[in-house]
Design a protein around this motif. Structure first.
Motif, PDB file in Angstrom:
ATOM      1  N   VAL A  52      22.204   9.985  10.123  1.00  0.00           N
ATOM      2  CA  VAL A  52      21.914   8.438   9.906  1.00  0.00           C
ATOM      3  C   VAL A  52      22.962   7.869   9.220  1.00  0.00           C
ATOM      4  O   VAL A  52      23.434   6.809   9.599  1.00  0.00           O
ATOM      5  CB  VAL A  52      20.501   8.236   9.468  1.00  0.00           C
ATOM      6  CG1 VAL A  52      20.435   6.627   9.061  1.00  0.00           C
ATOM      7  CG2 VAL A  52      19.390   8.510  10.242  1.00  0.00           C
ATOM      8  N   ALA A  53      23.128   8.437   8.226  1.00  0.00           N
ATOM      9  CA  ALA A  53      24.545   7.980   7.160  1.00  0.00           C
ATOM     10  C   ALA A  53      25.782   7.671   8.176  1.00  0.00           C
ATOM     11  O   ALA A  53      26.315   6.935   8.182  1.00  0.00           O
ATOM     12  CB  ALA A  53      24.801   8.973   6.194  1.00  0.00           C
ATOM     13  N   ALA A  54      26.078   8.774   9.044  1.00  0.00           N
ATOM     14  CA  ALA A  54      27.152   8.777  10.013  1.00  0.00           C
ATOM     15  C   ALA A  54      26.982   7.569  10.979  1.00  0.00           C
ATOM     16  O   ALA A  54      28.161   6.688  11.106  1.00  0.00           O
ATOM     17  CB  ALA A  54      27.420   9.981  10.731  1.00  0.00           C
ATOM     18  N   GLU A  55      25.858   7.366  11.626  1.00  0.00           N
ATOM     19  CA  GLU A  55      25.651   6.280  12.419  1.00  0.00           C
ATOM     20  C   GLU A  55      25.718   4.947  11.964  1.00  0.00           C
ATOM     21  O   GLU A  55      26.408   3.911  12.488  1.00  0.00           O
ATOM     22  CB  GLU A  55      24.024   6.230  13.012  1.00  0.00           C
ATOM     23  CG  GLU A  55      23.962   7.565  13.906  1.00  0.00           C
ATOM     24  CD  GLU A  55      22.468   7.828  14.347  1.00  0.00           C
ATOM     25  OE1 GLU A  55      21.651   7.033  13.896  1.00  0.00           O
ATOM     26  OE2 GLU A  55      22.437   8.667  15.115  1.00  0.00           O
ATOM     27  N   LEU A  56      25.257   4.582  10.607  1.00  0.00           N
ATOM     28  CA  LEU A  56      25.491   3.641   9.971  1.00  0.00           C
ATOM     29  C   LEU A  56      26.812   3.371   9.116  1.00  0.00           C
ATOM     30  O   LEU A  56      27.115   1.976   8.659  1.00  0.00           O
ATOM     31  CB  LEU A  56      24.287   3.416   9.016  1.00  0.00           C
ATOM     32  CG  LEU A  56      23.020   3.342   9.201  1.00  0.00           C
ATOM     33  CD1 LEU A  56      21.751   3.531   8.016  1.00  0.00           C
ATOM     34  CD2 LEU A  56      22.700   2.120  10.046  1.00  0.00           C
ATOM     35  N   GLY A  57      27.737   4.414   9.139  1.00  0.00           N
ATOM     36  CA  GLY A  57      29.034   4.236   8.702  1.00  0.00           C
ATOM     37  C   GLY A  57      28.782   4.246   7.019  1.00  0.00           C
ATOM     38  O   GLY A  57      29.686   3.617   6.341  1.00  0.00           O
ATOM     39  N   TYR A  58      27.960   4.829   6.557  1.00  0.00           N
ATOM     40  CA  TYR A  58      27.868   4.697   4.947  1.00  0.00           C
ATOM     41  C   TYR A  58      28.951   5.711   4.477  1.00  0.00           C
ATOM     42  O   TYR A  58      28.848   6.736   5.020  1.00  0.00           O
ATOM     43  CB  TYR A  58      26.372   5.286   4.730  1.00  0.00           C
ATOM     44  CG  TYR A  58      26.020   5.508   3.159  1.00  0.00           C
ATOM     45  CD1 TYR A  58      25.780   4.366   2.499  1.00  0.00           C
ATOM     46  CD2 TYR A  58      26.401   6.654   2.649  1.00  0.00           C
ATOM     47  CE1 TYR A  58      25.544   4.501   1.034  1.00  0.00           C
ATOM     48  CE2 TYR A  58      26.146   6.962   1.324  1.00  0.00           C
ATOM     49  CZ  TYR A  58      25.879   5.539   0.563  1.00  0.00           C
ATOM     50  OH  TYR A  58      25.750   5.738  -0.895  1.00  0.00           O
TER      51      TYR A  58
END
Length: 348
Positions: A52-58
């Motif tokens: 999820v962090a990768a998908e959101l660009g976090y």
């Protein structure tokens, strides 16, 4: 239905830990642990969070460069208390720190000294929230904490918490009852009480529980056998000297905290009274000092460290899931009587 958070557009606001937690279906502390490489996160949960962090660009912020509220709040929790002196504060801090460490959080201590703006110091930094130990914020301080949206839990509250404020305490009323039942079973009929103050909820509860047992036995605490001593050992000693110097002195004293009970020990020694042959003494808390006293003190044990840990865990729960109806949780941990050498049969 609420909209699903999306990765920001180029130049948009950077996604926060709270957004990652919401998308991953977990808590902010768990996200923080997973991203920082903590070992106590389930592999499936870690994989979901990283995806999820990768998908959101976090992007995990670098040390010393935390600017967003969520990044800072994920790693800190405030513990506010009036003083760090004494065993009670140390035990409470130990419980708070143990629960915070389990959640991968660091504890920041703030002293709420009289005349200082401790609320400003708390709000100056972002955190997951604050545990307030044995202090009574003013209405203005409550307003500022609420306007800042800072989650708060009262530990051993001094007054009834305002609506919507969570709290953790001990079964003080039941503790007072157990002290009275023990002394009556030993044959004591004239019993003195030295408490903190009528102003504080926990002190009133201990005395009310104590007097409920006396009342059922057809007894009460004589006006001359009751004193308020704050938290001051010397004030308890002076009050006990006045009570115990009389020909009709009490044969037992219930002191609502152990520092006050130690003041009674000092007064008895000055008057040549033996504990427990001439005078029985019961304290409240079961701090290390109770076991070190001579003789070791009979006392009502409240689980101070466990109360601190429970307050921190409650803070994290309400931070994740605030009560929708404004009714905040209240938890009271059990007390129990610990019988040692300071109590014995009433003198003939």
């Amino acid at each position: 239905m609420p909209s699903t958070p999306r990765a920001p557009a180029e130049g948009g606001t950077r996604p926060t830990l709270a957004v990652v937690a919401q998308r991953a279906g977990t808590s902010v502390p768990t996200v923080s642990k997973a991203l920082r490489g903590g070992t106590d996160v389930a592999p499936a949960t870690r994989e979901r969070i990283l995806r999820v962090a990768a998908e959101l660009g976090y992007e995990q912020p670098v040390a010393g460069g935390l600017q967003g509220h969520d990044e800072q709040s994920a790693g800190l929790v405030d513990f506010v208390l009036a003083s760090v002196e004494g065993s009670w504060a140390n035990s409470a801090l130990g419980g708070v720190e143990a629960a915070a460490s389990a959640a991968d959080l660091d504890v920041v201590i703030t002293l709420a000294r009289e005349g200082t703006d401790w609320v400003d110091r708390v709000l100056r930094r972002a955190s997951c929230g604050a545990v307030l130990a044995v202090i009574a914020p003013t209405p203005e301080q409550w307003r500022r904490l609420a306007e800042a949206g800072r989650p708060v839990v009262l530990l051993d509250p001094m007054a009834s918490p305002p609506r919507g404020v969570a709290s953790v305490g001990a079964m003080n009323w039941q503790g007072g009852r157990s002290a009275a039942e023990h002394l009556i079973e030993l044959g004591h009929r004239r019993i003195a009480v030295i408490d903190v103050s009528d102003s504080y909820e926990y002190s009133r509860a201990r005395l009310d529980g104590f007097r409920s047992v006396l009342s059922a036995a057809g007894l009460d605490v004589a006006e001359a056998d009751r004193a308020h001593a704050g938290w001051k050992r010397v004030a308890a000693r002076e009050a006990a000297l006045r009570m115990l110097a009389r020909p009709d002195r009490p044969t037992a004293v219930f002191a609502c905290t152990e520092p006050l009970a130690l003041g009674v020990y000092e007064a008895a020694a000055e008057l040549g009274l033996s504990i427990p042959a001439d005078l029985s003494v019961v304290g409240f808390d079961d701090l290390p000092e109770a076991g070190w006293a001579s003789p070791p003190m009979t006392t009502v044990q409240q689980p101070v460290a466990e109360m601190g840990a429970a307050a921190l865990r409650m803070l994290l729960r309400i931070g994740e899931r605030p009560a929708a109806d404004g009714h905040a949780p209240r938890e009271e941990l059990a007390t129990r009587l610990i019988v040692r050498g300071s109590t014995g049969p009433a003198p003939a």
